[in-house]
Design an enzyme around this catalytic site. Structure first.
Site, PDB file in Angstrom:
ATOM      1  CB  CYS A 140      -0.914  -0.004   1.219  1.00  0.00           C
ATOM      2  SG  CYS A 140      -1.831  -1.556   1.452  1.00  0.00           S
ATOM      3  NE  ARG A 145      -6.554  -3.614   2.491  1.00  0.00           N
ATOM      4  CZ  ARG A 145      -7.470  -4.493   2.845  1.00  0.00           C
ATOM      5  NH1 ARG A 145      -8.754  -4.132   2.887  1.00  0.00           N
ATOM      6  NH2 ARG A 145      -7.137  -5.725   3.180  1.00  0.00           N
ATOM      7  CG  LEU A 146      -2.445  -3.917  -4.113  1.00  0.00           C
ATOM      8  CD1 LEU A 146      -3.294  -3.533  -5.319  1.00  0.00           C
ATOM      9  CD2 LEU A 146      -0.994  -4.156  -4.529  1.00  0.00           C
ATOM     10  CB  ILE A 160      -3.895 -10.585   3.720  1.00  0.00           C
ATOM     11  CG1 ILE A 160      -2.769 -11.348   2.995  1.00  0.00           C
ATOM     12  CG2 ILE A 160      -4.361 -11.361   4.946  1.00  0.00           C
ATOM     13  CD1 ILE A 160      -1.515 -11.537   3.822  1.00  0.00           C
ATOM     14  CG  ASN A 214       4.151   0.000   1.713  1.00  0.00           C
ATOM     15  OD1 ASN A 214       3.574  -0.847   1.043  1.00  0.00           O
ATOM     16  ND2 ASN A 214       5.277   0.575   1.317  1.00  0.00           N
ATOM     17  N   GLY A 215       3.282  -3.041   3.218  1.00  0.00           N
ATOM     18  CA  GLY A 215       4.082  -4.248   3.144  1.00  0.00           C
ATOM     19  C   GLY A 215       3.274  -5.491   3.435  1.00  0.00           C
ATOM     20  CD  GLU A 216       0.981  -8.325   2.072  1.00  0.00           C
ATOM     21  OE1 GLU A 216       0.528  -8.847   3.121  1.00  0.00           O
ATOM     22  OE2 GLU A 216       0.269  -7.770   1.228  1.00  0.00           O
ATOM     23  CG  ASP A 257      -0.498  -8.401   6.453  1.00  0.00           C
ATOM     24  OD1 ASP A 257      -1.530  -7.777   6.145  1.00  0.00           O
ATOM     25  OD2 ASP A 257       0.578  -8.272   5.835  1.00  0.00           O
ATOM     26  CB  SER A 268      11.046 -11.179  -7.870  1.00  0.00           C
ATOM     27  OG  SER A 268      12.020 -10.917  -8.862  1.00  0.00           O
TER      28      SER A 268
END
Length: 640
Positions: free
Chosen positions: A2, A50-51, A54, A79-81, A104, A370
């Protein structure tokens, strides 16, 4: 994945800055097109794009949480996972905490309440986050261990702003009274290194929270960072006959990391080039998703494409494979867009094909895996062999070594042995500062006539080298690259080019559990049997197809040398130089002469030219306002 924008005000008037914050959020909508929101109290104002990956229907941010006696105590933008969020949730629930979402992000703020600032050492993932504690009036911000996710900040009399993208801070500059003067020292660093080293940006008053660092501040305070993670490569030894146990540990750690990185409520794909890194990730991901899609890119010019090898790898591991071919015309047309997304220029031509393959992947998936980080953790760059070739010089008395260096200077360019003598006469601290050197000082002064003679790459590298005195030579180079090339180039282009397309990129090699194994590999199992990443290759023997196992890493090679000398990009480069309003920075006649020398085959200036051209395009967008990056407004569905 995000985009966050958070402000801690000085005078308790956060509401006054909400309109500016709301106006700045759309410029990073590409980071999060699924939802947007704002929140504020007296001291702090938070904004978010937001993207949704989860807990798609919930977990919108800014996220509020608190204990039973103060349920709205904290606000979070993240921002992140966090890949171990399931395990963290279970641990915190066992300690008596309740959760309102299945996402998360909430375990971060609950963990902060439980562990305090040490929460960062419990997180396994990639992150940049800001937490506001309304009870103690404390703001806490942090970045992940390796710097996978960005976090910029700026402080003025109005307060401190944190953002996932620098352009959001630029949008708020008038509202917060921010001076947007450029940092000439950062420009020198960029031209010499091809990227802007952390914590700098090209704007003197905008900085970055460094990788593996946290910030704690209260209203009216200045930002002061504290490092919580420093990668170490202590000298290691594996007893003879026990090498296979190490290889097995590497394989298990990487397989576990890929499994955790596959956690999502949307489809996960994988990038696939022709090398071992991405192929290993894709092969392991296939075990968790039988319908895995893989993606690669290439060029029409022969010798500059991984397409055939990647297709062969895809067939060998049994995945559906999608290819994007990039033409020179597409490449040139995308450059202004790409420089806008980057925030600061990165003079790496491979980021352009990365942008296009991300664009193609986003048509099919919302998350990709990746192979970034494998070279730095496992010893993958060819230059890491250099300590072996220069080992005889270590036995030469220092005065004689210096004499050999002086001798090398009088030898003709191109003469066999000249480079060996030159590099052998120097210490590692003098000769090695990463993979990115394009200018020597004389060349630097040719294009930057104001460049100061007191500038030396050791201004950036000396503090890093000081931390690695007890490491072996290869580990010292790895350690340096983790703090310079990887976080300045590799991870910036990975984040920016994928987020430009609202695509989340995950990097399983850059996992703290994988690093715990990688740091134990002795140097003779990194560079061995005439190859790099030897231990990783041995660990992947049963996973990676044989045609890839010992193949040289190429990534997404770009025919920049040919294009700048030919019809593809010469005229574009000439026009870019002539039109640029950078006379106070560059000696433009000298840059044009370098372009002519390159076209005429006198010297290969492609890397140096691309460094200058990338900056000129950036300057035309962010300083002159002359170049329109032509950003497309895309509307993506929430689910894929």
């Amino acid at each position: 994945m995000c985009g966050l924008l958070s402000m801690l005000t000085t005078s308790g008037n956060a509401e006054d800055y909400v309109p500016a914050l709301e106006a700045a959020l759309p410029c990073m909508r590409h980071r999060g097109p699924d939802a947007a929101g704002t929140w504020h109290d007296d001291d702090a104002a938070f904004g978010f794009n937001r993207l949704a990956i989860i807990d798609i229907e919930h977990s919108d941010q800014p996220l509020r949480w608190g204990p039973a006696d103060n349920p709205q105590r904290y606000a979070l933008t993240f921002n992140g996972e966090i890949y171990n969020y399931v395990e963290l949730r279970e641990e915190l629930q066992a300690a008596g905490y309740t959760f309102n979402t299945e996402g998360d992000g909430e375990p971060i703020v609950v963990g902060y309440h439980h562990w305090g600032e040490d929460v960062v050492n419990h997180l396994r993932g990639m992150f940049g986050f800001v937490i506001w504690d309304s009870e103690t009036r404390t703001m806490f911000a942090a970045r992940d261990q390796f710097g996978i996710k960005p976090l910029y900040y700026a402080t003025t009399a109005a307060g401190t702003v944190f953002a996932s993208e620098m352009k959001c801070i630029l949008e708020m500059a008038d509202a917060i009274g921010l001076d947007l003067s450029l940092d000439k020292r950062a420009i020198e660093h960029y031209v010499d290194l091809q990227y802007v080293p952390e914590p700098e940006s090209l704007h003197a008053n905008i900085r970055r929270v460094e990788s593996g660092s946290t910030v704690t501040l209260r209203p009216g305070e200045q930002v002061s960072s504290q490092r919580y993670f420093t990668p170490r490569f202590p000298v290691q030894h594996v007893p003879t006959g026990q090498e296979q146990q190490l290889f097995d540990r590497i394989a298990r750690a990487l397989e576990d990391s890929v499994e955790k990185h596959m956690r999502a409520d949307v489809t996960v794909g994988s990038f696939l080039s022709g090398g071992i890194d991405s192929t290993a990730i894709a092969a392991l991901a296939k075990r968790h998703n039988p319908n895995l899609l893989t993606f690669t890119t290439g060029f029409e010019r022969e010798g500059y494409s991984e397409v055939d090898v990647a297709a062969e790898s895809a067939a060998a591991i049994g995945v559906e494979h999608i290819v994007k071919i990039v033409s020179p015309e597409e490449y040139a047309a995308a450059i202004p867009r790409i420089m806008w997304y980057l925030d600061n220029p990165v003079a790496d031509p491979s980021l352009v094909p990365l942008y296009f393959v991300a664009q193609e992947a986003r048509k099919h998936v919302k998350v990709v895996l990746s192979g970034e980080g494998a070279d730095e953790l496992f010893g993958g760059y060819t230059i890491y062999k250099e300590p072996l070739s220069l080992a005889p010089f270590d036995k030469v008395p220092d005065p004689l070594r210096r004499g050999l260096g002086k001798l090398s200077q009088v030898l003709p360019d191109g003469m066999k042995g000249k480079s060996l003598l030159e590099r052998g006469s120097m210490t590692m601290e003098e000769r090695y500062y990463g993979n990115a050197r394009s200018f020597n000082f004389e060349q630097l002064q040719r294009v930057l006539p104001w460049a100061t003679r007191d500038w030396d790459h050791r201004e950036v590298t000396a503090p890093i080298y000081a931390e690695s005195r007890d490491f072996d030579p290869v580990a010292r180079m790895q350690h340096l690259d983790l703090f310079t090339w990887m976080r300045g180039d590799i991870l910036v282009k990975a984040d920016k080019m994928n987020m430009a397309n609202s695509l989340e990129l995950r990097v399983p090699f850059l996992d703290k559990e994988v690093f715990k194994v990688a740091e134990t590999i002795p140097h003779d199992l990194k560079i061995s049997h005439g190859t790099t990443k030897y231990a990783l290759r041995k660990a992947m023997e049963q996973i990676v197809p044989p045609h890839v196992l010992h193949r040289k890493k190429l990534g997404f090679p770009v025919p920049m040398r040919h294009w700048l000398a030919g019809d593809e990009l010469f005229s574009w480069a000439q026009d870019t130089i002539n039109d640029s309003q950078t006379e106070d920075i560059f000696n433009k006649p000298e840059v044009l002469e370098m372009l002519k020398e390159h076209r005429d085959g006198i010297s290969d200036h492609s890397r140096r030219l691309w460094t200058v051209l990338a900056f000129m395009v950036w300057h035309g967008i962010f300083v002159e306002g002359r170049i329109d990056p032509q950003i497309e407004q895309r509307d993506y569905p929430v689910k894929l």
